[in-house]
Design an enzyme around this catalytic site. Structure first.
Site, PDB file in Angstrom:
ATOM      1  N   HIS A  11       0.825  -1.220   0.000  1.00  0.00           N
ATOM      2  CA  HIS A  11       0.000   0.000   0.000  1.00  0.00           C
ATOM      3  C   HIS A  11       0.860   1.272   0.000  1.00  0.00           C
ATOM      4  O   HIS A  11       0.369   2.341  -0.344  1.00  0.00           O
ATOM      5  CB  HIS A  11      -0.983   0.008   1.182  1.00  0.00           C
ATOM      6  CG  HIS A  11      -0.377   0.283   2.525  1.00  0.00           C
ATOM      7  ND1 HIS A  11      -0.112  -0.705   3.458  1.00  0.00           N
ATOM      8  CD2 HIS A  11      -0.008   1.445   3.120  1.00  0.00           C
ATOM      9  CE1 HIS A  11       0.392  -0.150   4.551  1.00  0.00           C
ATOM     10  NE2 HIS A  11       0.468   1.153   4.368  1.00  0.00           N
ATOM     11  N   ASP A  39      -0.134  -7.467   1.239  1.00  0.00           N
ATOM     12  CA  ASP A  39       0.434  -6.129   1.492  1.00  0.00           C
ATOM     13  C   ASP A  39       1.952  -6.146   1.574  1.00  0.00           C
ATOM     14  O   ASP A  39       2.544  -5.450   2.399  1.00  0.00           O
ATOM     15  CB  ASP A  39      -0.161  -5.526   2.770  1.00  0.00           C
ATOM     16  CG  ASP A  39      -0.025  -4.003   2.816  1.00  0.00           C
ATOM     17  OD1 ASP A  39       0.278  -3.405   1.764  1.00  0.00           O
ATOM     18  OD2 ASP A  39      -0.188  -3.421   3.906  1.00  0.00           O
ATOM     19  N   SER A  42       4.725   2.624   7.888  1.00  0.00           N
ATOM     20  CA  SER A  42       4.377   1.449   7.095  1.00  0.00           C
ATOM     21  C   SER A  42       5.562   0.985   6.249  1.00  0.00           C
ATOM     22  O   SER A  42       6.196   1.789   5.563  1.00  0.00           O
ATOM     23  CB  SER A  42       3.196   1.755   6.172  1.00  0.00           C
ATOM     24  OG  SER A  42       2.015   1.915   6.907  1.00  0.00           O
TER      25      SER A  42
END
Length: 432
Positions: free
Chosen positions: A143, A172, A254
């Site tokens: 993402h 992901d 992230s």
């Protein structure tokens, strides 16, 4: 006065002159190359010398490329540090957090993602990544780089351009390769299967774009699982067996690292549980064993695959259970069965309500999806379901979603190409 130049070809002396004639004893029929040479040069020795020079350079380039290809044939990429650095008990000048940060910071990168809309490129995403090899392979979240037209990466103070190697959207995980990178410090890998609740950990990344930030905490829990549905295309990201931590994880973290007290990678930071979208003390990391396994498949050119039961499902609730007269008030209702899939082979039918997979209670479709994803294609698992008021248990050998993943990737590529084609037409007719 004409100047003669001599050379030996095939053991026969050949005399060239500026008049464009040659003699080599008995005449022979020109071959294809000679005919082409005569046609292109038309007797001009300067053109002929240029052509021979060009052909020689081309041949040299081919030889160099061939040698390079043979030298790299079968070359394998080693993921993770090859040398282990032990962090001893902290002394007066350096505590544990400082020692771990000093070891790990050079292996964690900042990622800036740019996307292009109607010909205008802009910065749209910030994230982090972890160096897996000295020549520039970096793992991050899918993402983070989704939709990127350009990726810029800052590693140990130096900026690189990054190319996307591949991705696994449903897990992901993505891998990028830094251009012209060498001698980078790959991170040391831990065994995430051995992680214990209460263990000391550090999160490393670029929260809100603040590069090289660290925060400490503990492992709050293990084996947490989440399913996150896309608000745009309805697809799911499935996160099985997550590591929960109270070490600060914020937007920008992230793709960054969650490391242990020895400076070894435990997981890839991916999610937070928060009403505000910022740190609330509950963050999650994808276990390194799972994440790096997917990264290795991507680097090796393989399509990552996941276990699949081969059914369509919908949630069973107290409301619809009462409406349809089902015997159970929660579970996963089987609304479709794939022909030839694992469920069909096991005898599962439309109308069955799955209530248990192995030791996992199934209350929703997400529970069922996560319970299956914990396993690998080819594993045999027990499935308990209710059929017309009767509980039944069968054994099912799980299939793979590899074919579907390839189709999705091809569809995405086609969609991107269609968008680019439409934009090119718009720009051609309207000029912007």
């Amino acid at each position: 006065m004409e100047e003669n130049k001599s050379a030996f070809a095939g053991g026969t002396k050949v005399t060239f002159n500026t008049g464009g004639t040659y003699s080599s004893g008995p005449k022979k029929k020109p071959n294809i190359v000679e005919k082409a040479t005569q046609k292109v040069t038309k007797g001009d020795p300067n053109k002929k010398m240029f052509l021979y020079g060009f052909l020689g350079a081309l041949l040299a380039c081919i030889i160099v490329l061939l040698v390079f290809s043979l030298a790299n044939c079968g070359k394998k990429v080693t993921l993770g540090a090859t040398d282990s650095v032990t962090i001893e008990n902290a002394d007066e000048s350096e505590n544990l957090a400082e020692a771990v940060a000093n070891k790990c910071l050079p292996s964690v990168v900042a990622i800036n993602v740019y996307t292009t809309t109607r010909g205008t490129e802009s910065l749209t995403s910030l994230g982090s990544g972890v160096i897996l090899s000295g020549d520039g392979y970096v793992i991050t979240n899918q993402h983070v780089i989704d939709g990127a037209s350009k990726i810029k990466v800052t590693a140990n103070g130096q900026e690189y351009e990054g190319d996307k190697v591949g991705e696994d959207s449903s897990s992901d995980i993505a891998v990028i390769k830094l251009k012209n990178a060498n001698d980078l410090q790959a991170i040391e890998l831990a065994d995430s299967d051995q992680v214990k609740v209460g263990a000391w950990v550090m999160s490393i990344g670029s929260p809100f774009g603040l590069e090289q930030s660290v925060a400490t905490g503990i492992v709050s829990a293990t084996s947490r699982s989440q399913v996150v549905s896309s608000q745009t295309d309805g697809s799911n990201k499935v996160y099985p067996n997550l590591i929960q931590t109270d070490a600060a994880i914020n937007p920008g973290n992230s793709g960054g690292a969650l490391v242990d007290k020895n400076g070894r990678l435990l997981g890839i930071n991916a999610l937070i549980e928060s009403d505000s979208g910022n740190y609330s003390g509950v963050g999650f990391a994808i276990p390194v064993n799972y994440a790096v396994g997917l990264a290795k498949d991507i680097i090796d050119g393989k399509t990552p695959s996941h276990a699949q039961l081969g059914i369509s499902m919908q949630n069973v609730t107290a409301s619809n259970s009462k409406q349809y007269g089902w015997a159970v008030s929660e579970g996963a209702y089987v609304s479709g069965v794939t022909s030839g899939g694992a469920a069909e082979k096991a005898g599962i039918k439309v109308g069955d309500i799955i209530t248990k997979i192995e030791n996992d209670k199934i209350s929703t479709t997400s529970d069922a999806l996560l319970a299956v994803r914990k396993h690998n294609p080819g594993d045999t698992i027990s499935i308990t379901f209710n059929r017309a008021g009767e509980d039944m248990t069968v054994q099912a050998t799980l299939g793979s979603d590899e074919g579907q993943t390839q189709q999705k990737q091809q569809q995405q590529q086609n969609n991107n190409q269609n968008y680019n084609d439409m934009y090119d037409l718009w720009k051609y007719f309207f000029g912007f």
